[in-house]
Every structure is written in C-alpha cells, then in structure tokens.
Design a protein around this motif. Structure first.
Motif, PDB file in Angstrom:
ATOM      1  N   HIS A  23      -4.913   1.412  -2.974  1.00 29.21           N
ATOM      2  CA  HIS A  23      -4.604   2.750  -3.488  1.00 29.21           C
ATOM      3  C   HIS A  23      -5.904   3.470  -3.852  1.00 29.21           C
ATOM      4  O   HIS A  23      -6.264   3.577  -5.024  1.00 29.21           O
ATOM      5  N   PRO A  54      -6.106   9.310  -1.355  1.00 28.71           N
ATOM      6  CA  PRO A  54      -5.046   8.569  -0.662  1.00 28.71           C
ATOM      7  C   PRO A  54      -5.112   8.759   0.855  1.00 28.71           C
ATOM      8  O   PRO A  54      -5.385   9.855   1.354  1.00 28.71           O
ATOM      9  N   HIS A  86       0.811  -1.213   0.000  1.00 30.18           N
ATOM     10  CA  HIS A  86       0.000   0.000   0.000  1.00 30.18           C
ATOM     11  C   HIS A  86       0.848   1.267   0.000  1.00 30.18           C
ATOM     12  O   HIS A  86       0.318   2.371  -0.108  1.00 30.18           O
ATOM     13  N   ARG A 105      -1.817   5.643 -11.004  1.00 26.53           N
ATOM     14  CA  ARG A 105      -2.147   4.418 -10.293  1.00 26.53           C
ATOM     15  C   ARG A 105      -3.642   4.173 -10.389  1.00 26.53           C
ATOM     16  O   ARG A 105      -4.451   5.058 -10.072  1.00 26.53           O
TER      17      ARG A 105
END
Length: 207
Positions: A137, A141, A93, A131
């Motif tokens: 994710h 965030p 992570h 991402r």
C-alpha cells in the motif's frame, strides 16, 4: 528514475531526471550485485548533488520492502509495480471495500506516511480509514492516474541507457577492471552532460 544497464561482467546503476532525460547520479557494480541493494547508495549520490527527488520510479525488479524504506528515508515517494509474490496472489494489496462499493483514495499524509480512503457513498461508519504506507500500500496508490503517469515517465531512463550505449559508445567495453570501467563510465556521462550544458547555454543566444 532509476535503472540498470547490464553487461557481461558489470552493470551501470543510473538515476535519470524524467524531465530532462539527463543522468543525475550513477555507479558501476558487478553483475552479481543485486540492484535492489544499491538503491540507497544511488539516492545518496543524487542528494549529494543537491537534488531532492519527489518520486522514485523503478521497475518491478526493485519491488522489495527495503527499497520502499530507502525511498522514504530519501523523502522520495516510490513508484514500483508489483512482483507476483504470495501476498499479491492472495489479494492483500487490494483496495478497501464495503458492501456497497470499493473505497476511493482521499489523499496522502506524508508526515505520518499513510494514505486516506473514503466510502464513496458516505454511509459507512467510520466513513474513512487510514492505511500505513508499505510495499502493498504505497503512498501513491498503484490504482491512481498519478501513479500510471509517473511510471510511464520511467521510459526516460531507458532512453538514456540507449543513448549512452549507442550514441556515446558506452558498450562494448574496451577496458577491464571495475575501477577502469567506472572511470570509462564517468568520462562518458560527463561528456554527455557537457554537451547538454553547451546546448543549454547557446539557446538564449539563438532566440
């Protein structure tokens, strides 16, 4: 904000507006029903009331891939802390890094469900990366201030559950059977909302 008020034989699933501390949608399940499986049903109820949640804040008990997918389908960005799974323990992570530093968050692409990250020095090639959104994710965030502020707002659902339990005597139960408990819950929450509406209507007169 979504939460669960657990009792001996049933649980009230509750969606609360973090700005007003008022219930938006709710339903009753048995305690054997895992709360993560009910998120889609509750969000459908929220949307049926013409409420479009921008974010959906839940506790770590809802940290499952399916819950993130359901939130995305409802167009609400999930705000959920980690469970200590194997992937988390392995550090999958963590933020992207280079030899110089940890990369910084550079925004969210809601249309394509992905986040953008940049090298803080600008020396890396490429200087940024994308991402895809996932449980590890999320689109907001966990390392950002916004995530922290939103998660602290989850206290609204805890306050509302406490108010329903103690001020509106939702517990202890005095009825049996899921249908009767659902009716009892409906009437209790509708009474709370009616009182809030009455207060809101008197405020302009008072000023």
């Amino acid at each position: 904000m979504l939460g669960k008020n657990a009792g001996a034989t049933k649980a009230d699933m509750l969606a609360v507006c973090s700005r007003t501390d008022l219930p938006v949608a709710w339903h009753v399940t048995t305690d054997q029903t895992h709360e993560s499986s009910q998120v889609g049903r509750l969000l459908d109820a929220v949307q049926s009331r013409n409420v479009k949640p921008e974010t959906v804040t839940l506790d770590r008990g809802y940290d499952f891939t399916l819950v993130y997918e359901v939130c995305h389908e409802a167009r609400g960005l999930p705000v959920i802390p980690f469970r200590k799974t194997i992937a988390v323990k392995q550090g999958k992570h963590r933020l992207p890094t280079c030899e110089r530093s940890t990369w910084t968050f550079a925004g969210t692409d809601l249309k394509h469900k992905r986040t953008k990250w940049r090298c803080p020095t600008g020396d890396c090639q490429p200087k940024s990366l994308l991402r895809k959104a996932s449980r590890l994710h999320p689109l907001i965030p966990r390392e950002t201030k916004r995530w922290g502020d939103l998660y602290r707002g989850r206290a609204s659902v805890e306050r509302e559950i406490g108010r329903l339990k103690h001020d509106y005597a939702l517990t202890p139960l005095r009825v049996r059977g899921l249908d009767h408990i659902q009716l009892h819950t409906d009437l209790t929450i509708l009474a709370l909302l009616s009182a809030a509406l009455a207060r809101a209507r008197t405020l302009p007169l008072a000023t």
